[in-house]
Motif scaffolding. Structure first.
Motif, short mmCIF file in Angstrom:
data_model
loop_
_atom_site.label_atom_id
_atom_site.label_comp_id
_atom_site.label_asym_id
_atom_site.label_seq_id
_atom_site.Cartn_x
_atom_site.Cartn_y
_atom_site.Cartn_z
N GLU A 103 0.84 -1.20 0.00
CA GLU A 103 0.00 0.00 0.00
C GLU A 103 0.87 1.25 0.00
O GLU A 103 0.57 2.23 -0.69
CB GLU A 103 -0.95 -0.01 1.20
CG GLU A 103 -2.07 -1.03 1.08
CD GLU A 103 -2.92 -1.12 2.33
OE1 GLU A 103 -2.85 -0.22 3.21
OE2 GLU A 103 -3.68 -2.11 2.44
N LEU A 104 1.96 1.22 0.75
CA LEU A 104 2.92 2.33 0.76
C LEU A 104 3.51 2.51 -0.63
O LEU A 104 3.60 3.63 -1.14
CB LEU A 104 4.03 2.05 1.78
CG LEU A 104 5.29 2.90 1.68
CD1 LEU A 104 5.01 4.31 2.17
CD2 LEU A 104 6.42 2.28 2.44
N LEU A 105 3.91 1.42 -1.27
CA LEU A 105 4.48 1.49 -2.61
C LEU A 105 3.47 2.05 -3.61
O LEU A 105 3.84 2.81 -4.52
CB LEU A 105 4.98 0.12 -3.06
CG LEU A 105 6.13 -0.48 -2.23
CD1 LEU A 105 6.44 -1.90 -2.71
CD2 LEU A 105 7.36 0.39 -2.27
N THR A 106 2.21 1.71 -3.45
CA THR A 106 1.16 2.24 -4.31
C THR A 106 1.08 3.76 -4.17
O THR A 106 0.96 4.47 -5.18
CB THR A 106 -0.21 1.61 -3.98
OG1 THR A 106 -0.12 0.19 -4.18
CG2 THR A 106 -1.32 2.18 -4.83
N ALA A 176 11.88 11.00 2.29
CA ALA A 176 10.42 10.89 2.20
C ALA A 176 9.98 9.43 2.21
O ALA A 176 8.99 9.07 2.86
CB ALA A 176 9.90 11.60 0.95
N PHE A 177 10.74 8.58 1.50
CA PHE A 177 10.42 7.15 1.48
C PHE A 177 10.65 6.53 2.85
O PHE A 177 9.84 5.75 3.34
CB PHE A 177 11.26 6.46 0.40
CG PHE A 177 10.89 5.03 0.15
CD1 PHE A 177 9.60 4.66 -0.19
CD2 PHE A 177 11.85 4.03 0.22
CE1 PHE A 177 9.25 3.34 -0.44
CE2 PHE A 177 11.52 2.70 -0.01
CZ PHE A 177 10.21 2.36 -0.34
N SER A 178 11.75 6.90 3.50
CA SER A 178 12.05 6.40 4.85
C SER A 178 10.98 6.84 5.84
O SER A 178 10.54 6.06 6.68
CB SER A 178 13.41 6.92 5.33
OG SER A 178 14.43 6.49 4.49
N THR A 179 10.56 8.09 5.72
CA THR A 179 9.54 8.64 6.61
C THR A 179 8.22 7.90 6.43
O THR A 179 7.54 7.57 7.40
CB THR A 179 9.35 10.14 6.35
OG1 THR A 179 10.60 10.80 6.52
CG2 THR A 179 8.33 10.75 7.27
N ALA A 180 7.86 7.63 5.17
CA ALA A 180 6.61 6.92 4.90
C ALA A 180 6.65 5.51 5.49
O ALA A 180 5.65 5.04 6.04
CB ALA A 180 6.36 6.88 3.40
N PHE A 181 7.81 4.84 5.39
CA PHE A 181 7.93 3.51 5.97
C PHE A 181 7.79 3.60 7.49
O PHE A 181 7.07 2.80 8.11
CB PHE A 181 9.27 2.87 5.60
CG PHE A 181 9.43 1.48 6.16
CD1 PHE A 181 8.87 0.39 5.52
CD2 PHE A 181 10.14 1.27 7.33
CE1 PHE A 181 9.00 -0.89 6.04
CE2 PHE A 181 10.29 0.00 7.86
CZ PHE A 181 9.71 -1.09 7.21
#
Length: 192
Positions: A103-106, A176-181
């Protein structure tokens, strides 16, 4: 030959052929488009700052964006952070399910094939979840000799596409990707 070296050699060859093929050369002596088909610029790189963040990931340090003015902050595994780092600290020891990760990747614009590739690449032990350690090891693969692998290029394409899509991953795109994870893990742990 790695894709990065192969790509750089192709670009150097194209530049050499373009400059060497002046008006004195016949078209027969130049390389035709049928001989070598130029490939799109699919090789992404990390900015020097993003490369440093990948180095931190290799040392087990999660770097994420803070809420104030997009500042960057780092939380080592298992450390107790301040309120701004609560999400990152709460993630320690709490894996993210592959469903939540997809879902994060989406949200970052990945298609089904990319989601399958990235989920498999990050879930190193194939247990159906991605720990902070697995995530950091995956991010660390975007640096150095491993940066040309299909997996690392897919990670960088995802980060760049969700940013300014200029062919280079900047520190803010990486964070931003690290934060989202971290936020996904914190949400799973019940931390707001």
């Amino acid at each position: 030959m790695s894709p990065l070296i192969s790509g750089l050699a192709s670009v150097a060859s194209l530049i050499f052929n373009a400059t060497a093929g002046g008006p004195g050369k016949s078209t027969a002596s130049r390389r035709s488009g049928a001989d070598v088909e130029p490939e799109p610029s699919a090789v992404l790189t990390l900015s020097p700052q993003a490369e440093a963040l990948a180095g931190f990931a290799g040392k087990g340090i999660l770097v994420s964006q803070g809420k104030l003015e997009n500042t960057l902050g780092a939380v080592a595994r298992g450390s107790a952070g301040a309120a701004a780092n609560a999400a990152s600290a709460a993630l320690s020891g709490r894996p993210v399910s592959t469903q939540d990760f997809q879902e994060l990747l989406t949200r970052f614009g990945a298609d089904d094939a990319q989601k399958a590739q990235l989920t498999a690449g990050f879930d190193a032990n194939k247990d159906g979840s991605i720990t902070q350690d697995e995530f950091l090891k995956g991010l660390a693969k975007t640096k150095g000799a491993q940066a040309g692998s299909d997996f690392s290029q897919a990670v960088m394409q995802l980060m760049d596409r969700s940013g300014n899509a200029d062919g280079s991953v900047a520190d803010k795109e990486f964070a931003a990707f690290s934060t989202a994870f971290a936020a996904t893990g914190a949400k799973r742990a019940g931390v707001a």
